[in-house]
Design an enzyme around this catalytic site. Structure first.
Site, PDB file in Angstrom:
ATOM      1  CG  HIS A 140      -2.110  -0.853   1.108  1.00 38.93           C
ATOM      2  ND1 HIS A 140      -2.052  -2.213   1.363  1.00 38.93           N
ATOM      3  CD2 HIS A 140      -3.397  -0.596   0.732  1.00 38.93           C
ATOM      4  CE1 HIS A 140      -3.253  -2.746   1.167  1.00 38.93           C
ATOM      5  NE2 HIS A 140      -4.075  -1.788   0.781  1.00 38.93           N
ATOM      6  CE  LYS A 144      -3.983  -0.480   4.776  1.00 38.34           C
ATOM      7  NZ  LYS A 144      -5.344   0.035   5.061  1.00 38.34           N
TER       8      LYS A 144
HETATM    9  P1  NAP Z   1      -7.660   9.362   4.973  1.00 41.66           P
HETATM   10  O1  NAP Z   1      -7.283  10.071   3.721  1.00 41.66           O
HETATM   11  O2  NAP Z   1      -6.820   9.550   6.212  1.00 41.66           O
HETATM   12  O3  NAP Z   1      -9.165   9.792   5.279  1.00 41.66           O
HETATM   13  C1  NAP Z   1      -9.830   9.598   6.491  1.00 41.66           C
HETATM   14  C2  NAP Z   1     -10.632  10.868   6.748  1.00 41.66           C
HETATM   15  O4  NAP Z   1     -11.503  10.648   7.842  1.00 41.66           O
HETATM   16  C3  NAP Z   1      -9.725  12.044   7.120  1.00 41.66           C
HETATM   17  O5  NAP Z   1     -10.163  13.203   6.432  1.00 41.66           O
HETATM   18  C4  NAP Z   1      -9.954  12.149   8.623  1.00 41.66           C
HETATM   19  O6  NAP Z   1      -9.695  13.455   9.138  1.00 41.66           O
HETATM   20  C5  NAP Z   1     -11.423  11.783   8.699  1.00 41.66           C
HETATM   21  N1  NAP Z   1     -11.895  11.446  10.046  1.00 41.66           N
HETATM   22  C6  NAP Z   1     -11.196  10.964  11.127  1.00 41.66           C
HETATM   23  N2  NAP Z   1     -12.027  10.795  12.171  1.00 41.66           N
HETATM   24  C7  NAP Z   1     -13.275  11.147  11.749  1.00 41.66           C
HETATM   25  C8  NAP Z   1     -14.561  11.195  12.376  1.00 41.66           C
HETATM   26  N3  NAP Z   1     -14.734  10.841  13.656  1.00 41.66           N
HETATM   27  N4  NAP Z   1     -15.622  11.586  11.640  1.00 41.66           N
HETATM   28  C9  NAP Z   1     -15.477  11.953  10.363  1.00 41.66           C
HETATM   29  N5  NAP Z   1     -14.269  11.957   9.714  1.00 41.66           N
HETATM   30  C10 NAP Z   1     -13.203  11.559  10.404  1.00 41.66           C
HETATM   31  O7  NAP Z   1      -7.751   7.784   4.729  1.00 41.66           O
HETATM   32  P2  NAP Z   1      -8.208   7.020   3.389  1.00 41.66           P
HETATM   33  O8  NAP Z   1      -7.022   6.688   2.572  1.00 41.66           O
HETATM   34  O9  NAP Z   1      -9.346   7.747   2.778  1.00 41.66           O
HETATM   35  O10 NAP Z   1      -8.717   5.635   4.019  1.00 41.66           O
HETATM   36  C11 NAP Z   1      -9.767   5.610   4.969  1.00 41.66           C
HETATM   37  C12 NAP Z   1      -9.975   4.177   5.434  1.00 41.66           C
HETATM   38  O11 NAP Z   1     -10.471   3.395   4.359  1.00 41.66           O
HETATM   39  C13 NAP Z   1      -8.701   3.472   5.903  1.00 41.66           C
HETATM   40  O12 NAP Z   1      -8.982   2.672   7.034  1.00 41.66           O
HETATM   41  C14 NAP Z   1      -8.332   2.596   4.707  1.00 41.66           C
HETATM   42  O13 NAP Z   1      -7.576   1.477   5.080  1.00 41.66           O
HETATM   43  C15 NAP Z   1      -9.713   2.209   4.234  1.00 41.66           C
HETATM   44  N6  NAP Z   1      -9.824   1.747   2.847  1.00 41.66           N
HETATM   45  C16 NAP Z   1     -10.723   0.752   2.611  1.00 41.66           C
HETATM   46  C17 NAP Z   1     -10.961   0.325   1.330  1.00 41.66           C
HETATM   47  C18 NAP Z   1     -12.010  -0.733   1.086  1.00 41.66           C
HETATM   48  O14 NAP Z   1     -12.211  -1.137  -0.075  1.00 41.66           O
HETATM   49  N7  NAP Z   1     -12.696  -1.205   2.118  1.00 41.66           N
HETATM   50  C19 NAP Z   1     -10.258   0.889   0.260  1.00 41.66           C
HETATM   51  C20 NAP Z   1      -9.346   1.895   0.533  1.00 41.66           C
HETATM   52  C21 NAP Z   1      -9.144   2.339   1.836  1.00 41.66           C
HETATM   53  P3  NAP Z   1      -8.214  13.769   9.747  1.00 41.66           P
HETATM   54  O15 NAP Z   1      -7.242  13.455   8.633  1.00 41.66           O
HETATM   55  O16 NAP Z   1      -8.290  15.208  10.075  1.00 41.66           O
HETATM   56  O17 NAP Z   1      -8.046  12.862  10.918  1.00 41.66           O
END
Ligand code: NAP
Length: 255
Positions: A140, A144
């Site tokens: 990844h 992450k």
């Molecule tokens: P990211 O860019 O860090 O986005 C997460 C967002 O959520 C950030 O803007 C964060 O704000 C915000 N956040 C944190 N706490 C919150 C709350 N209580 N309420 C609302 N928003 C909140 O991460 P990402 O790359 O998008 O990935 C997010 C998750 O999805 C990860 O766990 C990743 O492993 C997973 N994922 C899953 C799949 C799937 O197919 N299932 C695919 C890709 C990724 P701050 O940055 O200010 O904390």
């Protein structure tokens, strides 16, 4: 628009809307027929906005620490939740089941929303009983925050389940000495090796081996767009699932 058509539109709130996945989800929901984006909620926003906007489904792509609170909030307010956030091991799933027990709310947790990713997990589980050894390498982007990935953990669980059902022998491994981590982390006795490398998005190889042959099942998500058809499908279909927790996008696919 007729009343019947209006009723068929699902109102969606996105938690983690400013994140990498959240932004892509907001665009996908806006572009999807039958879905309406009614609230974009990030870390500093009041989740009550989702309720006020009449959300029927919330999509959560936040952080493992935040998702449980979001699920509890949505369950209290009658909003179904599609969860993409990683970290839903058995203990967390049990926590969610306890939280939802007896209520009407539905939660769908999918460790991987890409169709190729779901098929990769299925193919790996199908092949696993036919090989002596199975190891997972997940790769990844370095931003992450969790390791191993939810997809890798789920793949290991499915592999272990398939091998247990088939009565497979323990995997051979004569390692007696080694540096910590050299053999990866194990989930249900399946080793998982996590690579974090700039330039990557989300990739996984399942390596299977027996005497004289190996098989590699590999999936590459080259763009976050790969997850969006699965997320859109989940938003549209979660209402057809039973109340409580459902794990895996495959539950909505005819596999
Ligand atoms: P990211 O860019 O860090 O986005 C997460 C967002 O959520 C950030 O803007 C964060 O704000 C915000 N956040 C944190 N706490 C919150 C709350 N209580 N309420 C609302 N928003 C909140 O991460 P990402 O790359 O998008 O990935 C997010 C998750 O999805 C990860 O766990 C990743 O492993 C997973 N994922 C899953 C799949 C799937 O197919 N299932 C695919 C890709 C990724 P701050 O940055 O200010 O904390």
């Amino acid at each position: 628009m007729t009343a019947a058509l209006e009723q068929s539109v699902v109102k969606v709130a996105v938690f983690g809307a400013a994140g990498r996945m959240g932004q892509a989800v907001c665009r996908a929901v806006q572009d999807a027929s039958g879905l309406e984006l009614v609230a974009q909620i990030d870390v500093d926003d009041d989740p009550q906005r989702a309720v006020e906007a009449g959300a029927q489904v919330a999509v959560d792509f936040t952080q493992p620490g935040a998702t449980m609170q979001n699920i509890a909030f949505c369950a209290r307010n009658g909003i179904d939740v599609v969860v993409g956030t990683s970290g839903f091991d058995d203990a967390r799933q049990a926590e969610v089941r306890g939280l939802l027990h007896g209520g009407a709310a539905r939660v769908l947790v999918a460790p991987n929303f890409s169709i190729g990713g779901v098929l990769m997990m299925r193919f790996a589980a199908l092949a696993a009983p036919y090989f002596e050894s199975v190891e997972i390498v997940e790769l990844h982007h370095p931003d992450k925050v969790d390791a191993p990935s939810g997809t890798a953990t789920r793949t290991a669980e499915l592999i272990a389940e398939a091998r247990a059902k088939a009565g497979s022998a323990p995997m051979p491994d004569s390692t007696k000495t080694g540096l910590d981590g050299a053999r990866g982390a194990t989930v249900e006795d399946v080793p998982i090796h996590s690579v974090r490398l700039r330039g990557l998005i989300a990739h996984q190889e399942v390596l299977l081996g027996s005497v004289g042959e190996t098989l590699t099942v590999r999936h590459d998500s080259l763009d976050r767009a790969s997850f969006m058809p699965g997320v859109v499908l989940a938003c549209k279909k979660i209402g057809s699932l039973p109340a409580g927790l459902t794990v895996g996008l495959d539950t909505l696919l005819d596999l």
